[in-house]
Design an enzyme around this catalytic site. Structure first.
Site, short mmCIF file in Angstrom:
data_model
loop_
_atom_site.label_atom_id
_atom_site.label_comp_id
_atom_site.label_asym_id
_atom_site.label_seq_id
_atom_site.Cartn_x
_atom_site.Cartn_y
_atom_site.Cartn_z
N HIS A 10 -2.89 6.47 3.68
CA HIS A 10 -3.13 5.03 3.84
C HIS A 10 -4.43 4.78 4.60
CE1 HIS A 10 -2.55 1.08 5.91
NE2 HIS A 10 -2.09 0.73 4.73
N ARG A 22 0.86 7.94 6.00
CA ARG A 22 0.01 7.17 6.93
C ARG A 22 -1.42 7.68 6.87
NH1 ARG A 22 0.24 2.38 9.04
NH2 ARG A 22 2.51 2.74 9.03
N SER A 42 0.83 -1.20 0.00
CA SER A 42 0.00 0.00 0.00
C SER A 42 0.86 1.25 0.00
CB SER A 42 -0.93 0.01 1.21
OG SER A 42 -1.86 -1.04 1.16
#
Length: 213
Positions: A45, A42, A17
């Site tokens: 994500h 992050r 990812s």
């Protein structure tokens, strides 16, 4: 029609990812400074929203100061139980820290009623008292009133946050509350505009924890 999915372990999924996120950032011509990249990636994500590559605003050395505070055992105060639950407690406890949320406390609810304000405001006031002598990171993902009260407490000298993560989501007073911190001499990570959320607040805290060397 049967869909054939590639079998991958959780850590492999996350690694792939992050690779895909970087590839997409490259395609969009978005270069994230290395110090900020763990946080930005992050959040993307967590949300699958690449707007955060441009919406997240960092004060000078915000990431480094946040990491330092965590290493010193800072408490992380959230404005929702959801944000608190999303923080990696094991990673936080490594440094002696803990995640706190006062929103459900009976005395906070009582104080809010008596003062004619919101529980979010009362919870920030309680945090200022409880954590007066301890480093604290504030991760606000839901209530702009919490962020606005935090701004007031900081300008009044009642509280000096180690870092403010200001990412409340919504429409009423959200943008205005976020913009206040851009004028304040306090370390901050702010998601400008309407976007944000408890998941984003938790993701930023986790990014700081995971990127500590």
């Amino acid at each position: 029609m049967k869909v054939q999915l590639e079998r991958m372990l959780p850590q492999e999924i996350e690694r792939r990812s992050m690779e895909l996120i970087q590839e997409e950032l490259d395609r969009r011509g978005l270069a994230i400074p290395p110090a900020l990249a763990p946080v930005v990636k992050r959040v993307i994500h967590t949300t699958a929203d690449f707007d955060y590559a441009e919406n997240l605003v960092f004060s000078s050395q915000a990431v480094e100061l946040g990491q330092k505070a965590l290493q010193m055992g800072a408490a992380v105060v959230t404005d929702t139980q959801m944000a608190r639950s999303g923080i990696n407690k094991k990673a936080l406890a490594r440094f002696g820290g803990e995640a706190l949320c006062f929103m459900s406390d009976p005395d906070v609810a009582q104080q809010a009623v008596q003062a004619g304000t919101t529980r979010a405001v009362a919870s920030m006031e309680k945090a200022a008292k409880v954590l007066a002598s301890r480093p604290a990171i504030f991760a606000i993902g839901n209530a702009p009133t919490a962020l606005a009260r935090l701004y007031e407490l900081a300008t009044e000298g009642v509280l000096r946050p180690a870092l403010v993560i200001g990412v409340p989501v919504g429409f009423v007073n959200v943008v205005e509350a976020k913009e206040l911190f851009l004028q304040l001499d306090v370390p901050y990570i702010i998601a400008r505009g309407r976007k944000g959320g408890s998941n984003v607040a938790a993701a930023i805290v986790n990014a700081l924890l995971y990127s500590i060397k």
